[in-house]
Design a protein around this motif. Structure first.
Motif, PDB file in Angstrom:
ATOM      1  N   ARG A  35       0.831  -1.213   0.000  1.00 44.75           N
ATOM      2  CA  ARG A  35       0.000   0.000   0.000  1.00 44.75           C
ATOM      3  C   ARG A  35       0.862   1.258   0.000  1.00 44.75           C
ATOM      4  O   ARG A  35       0.535   2.249  -0.649  1.00 44.75           O
ATOM      5  CB  ARG A  35      -0.954  -0.020   1.194  1.00 44.75           C
ATOM      6  N   SER A 102     -14.499   5.291 -10.268  1.00 44.67           N
ATOM      7  CA  SER A 102     -13.673   4.186  -9.769  1.00 44.67           C
ATOM      8  C   SER A 102     -12.213   4.600  -9.696  1.00 44.67           C
ATOM      9  O   SER A 102     -11.474   4.173  -8.796  1.00 44.67           O
ATOM     10  CB  SER A 102     -13.811   2.968 -10.679  1.00 44.67           C
ATOM     11  N   ALA A 105     -12.063   6.372  -6.442  1.00 45.66           N
ATOM     12  CA  ALA A 105     -12.388   5.614  -5.239  1.00 45.66           C
ATOM     13  C   ALA A 105     -11.415   4.470  -4.961  1.00 45.66           C
ATOM     14  O   ALA A 105     -10.987   4.278  -3.808  1.00 45.66           O
ATOM     15  CB  ALA A 105     -13.809   5.060  -5.343  1.00 45.66           C
ATOM     16  N   LEU A 106     -11.067   3.692  -5.982  1.00 52.18           N
ATOM     17  CA  LEU A 106     -10.260   2.497  -5.741  1.00 52.18           C
ATOM     18  C   LEU A 106      -8.883   2.819  -5.155  1.00 52.18           C
ATOM     19  O   LEU A 106      -8.466   2.177  -4.176  1.00 52.18           O
ATOM     20  CB  LEU A 106     -10.132   1.684  -7.034  1.00 52.18           C
ATOM     21  N   LEU A 109      -9.327   3.710  -1.454  1.00 52.68           N
ATOM     22  CA  LEU A 109      -9.607   2.523  -0.636  1.00 52.68           C
ATOM     23  C   LEU A 109      -8.338   1.712  -0.388  1.00 52.68           C
ATOM     24  O   LEU A 109      -8.109   1.209   0.715  1.00 52.68           O
ATOM     25  CB  LEU A 109     -10.662   1.656  -1.322  1.00 52.68           C
ATOM     26  N   ALA A 112      -6.056   3.571   2.118  1.00 59.03           N
ATOM     27  CA  ALA A 112      -6.655   3.518   3.454  1.00 59.03           C
ATOM     28  C   ALA A 112      -6.707   2.099   4.011  1.00 59.03           C
ATOM     29  O   ALA A 112      -6.829   1.915   5.225  1.00 59.03           O
ATOM     30  CB  ALA A 112      -8.066   4.105   3.415  1.00 59.03           C
ATOM     31  N   LEU A 114      -9.093  -0.164   3.129  1.00 60.94           N
ATOM     32  CA  LEU A 114     -10.513  -0.445   3.357  1.00 60.94           C
ATOM     33  C   LEU A 114     -11.068  -1.208   2.154  1.00 60.94           C
ATOM     34  O   LEU A 114     -10.934  -0.746   1.025  1.00 60.94           O
ATOM     35  CB  LEU A 114     -11.268   0.872   3.548  1.00 60.94           C
ATOM     36  N   PHE A 115     -11.692  -2.369   2.402  1.00 63.58           N
ATOM     37  CA  PHE A 115     -12.145  -3.249   1.313  1.00 63.58           C
ATOM     38  C   PHE A 115     -10.989  -3.493   0.336  1.00 63.58           C
ATOM     39  O   PHE A 115     -11.154  -3.448  -0.883  1.00 63.58           O
ATOM     40  CB  PHE A 115     -13.347  -2.654   0.578  1.00 63.58           C
ATOM     41  N   THR A 116      -9.829  -3.748   0.890  1.00 65.57           N
ATOM     42  CA  THR A 116      -8.586  -3.714   0.113  1.00 65.57           C
ATOM     43  C   THR A 116      -8.544  -4.767  -0.979  1.00 65.57           C
ATOM     44  O   THR A 116      -8.135  -4.478  -2.113  1.00 65.57           O
ATOM     45  CB  THR A 116      -7.379  -3.891   1.055  1.00 65.57           C
ATOM     46  N   ALA A 119     -10.875  -3.721  -3.759  1.00 66.43           N
ATOM     47  CA  ALA A 119     -10.356  -2.536  -4.442  1.00 66.43           C
ATOM     48  C   ALA A 119      -9.160  -2.877  -5.311  1.00 66.43           C
ATOM     49  O   ALA A 119      -9.038  -2.395  -6.443  1.00 66.43           O
ATOM     50  CB  ALA A 119      -9.982  -1.463  -3.419  1.00 66.43           C
ATOM     51  N   SER A 180      -4.367  -1.272   9.024  1.00 65.95           N
ATOM     52  CA  SER A 180      -5.336  -0.898   7.993  1.00 65.95           C
ATOM     53  C   SER A 180      -6.714  -0.750   8.616  1.00 65.95           C
ATOM     54  O   SER A 180      -6.975  -1.236   9.718  1.00 65.95           O
ATOM     55  CB  SER A 180      -5.391  -1.975   6.901  1.00 65.95           C
ATOM     56  N   ASP A 182      -9.323  -2.196   7.337  1.00 69.25           N
ATOM     57  CA  ASP A 182      -9.884  -3.553   7.291  1.00 69.25           C
ATOM     58  C   ASP A 182      -9.602  -4.295   8.599  1.00 69.25           C
ATOM     59  O   ASP A 182     -10.489  -4.926   9.180  1.00 69.25           O
ATOM     60  CB  ASP A 182      -9.279  -4.348   6.129  1.00 69.25           C
TER      61      ASP A 182
END
Length: 201
Positions: A35, A102, A105-106, A109, A112, A114-116, A119, A180, A182
């Motif tokens: 990340r 997208s 947003a992707l 995400l 961050a 989140l919903f890695t 994403a 994270s 998540d």
């Protein structure tokens, strides 16, 4: 001790050290490192690209610009006489709208955490579609496309985007790691699911 047993002992020691290192970092380092590299190398690239697909200012953010159509579905705009407003919303306008937001947003995400996994998988699809559009509709030249296994690692599409895809695949497989959102959400839901201690009688 024979030479063979010395070699076997060295291999065992190396395996033990590797296993210990893997146990120490596996839950947090791969996802965090992937990340951070994504944030350092690709986040700004995709964010700036997405900005070219919307209008200016806060209000403009909610307006998909004509440039988005020219970048994402160039043959459809060409068939419409290069008039983006003449392109039907279904399905092309919807595809352009989803592709545009997208791209905002992707990456957010992923950084961050989140919903890695979802994403990162979405970004892999995005990179593949982006590469196809560049080759099929934006007339990418052979040097830009490149050739794999040719000892020249500088092509923008096959070489660089293969590395991007591998980076994203690490996140799909390993997840975002312990550092994270998540992981934070998972810890909170685990605590909530734990039964309350019985009161002393």
């Amino acid at each position: 001790m024979t030479r063979r047993s010395v070699f076997a002992s060295a291999v065992d020691l190396g395996n033990a050290a590797s296993s210990a290192l893997e146990r120490a970092v596996d839950s947090w380092l791969p996802g965090l490192a992937a990340r951070l590299v994504f944030a350092a190398v690709l986040f700004g690239y995709y964010w700036n690209s997405a900005l070219t697909k919307v209008g200016e200012g806060v209000g403009g953010f909610f307006q998909v610009a004509d440039g988005a159509y020219f970048q994402i579905v160039p043959p459809i705009v060409e068939a419409a006489g290069y008039d983006a407003s003449a392109v039907a919303f279904w399905p092309w306008g919807l595809i352009v709208t989803l592709g545009t937001y997208s791209e905002f947003a992707l990456p957010v995400l992923i950084v961050a955490g989140l919903f890695t996994r979802i994403a990162a998988l979405g970004m892999i699809v995005f990179v593949v579609v982006q590469s196809y559009v560049d080759i099929a509709f934006h007339a990418a030249d052979p040097e830009t496309i490149g050739v794999l296994f040719d000892r020249i690692p500088t092509s923008a599409i096959l070489d660089q985007r293969s590395l991007w895809t591998f980076l994203l695949l690490v996140l799909v497989i390993k997840g975002a790691g312990a550092v994270s959102l998540d992981a934070l959400i998972s810890r909170m839901s685990t605590r909530q699911a734990e039964p309350a201690p019985l009161a002393a009688e």
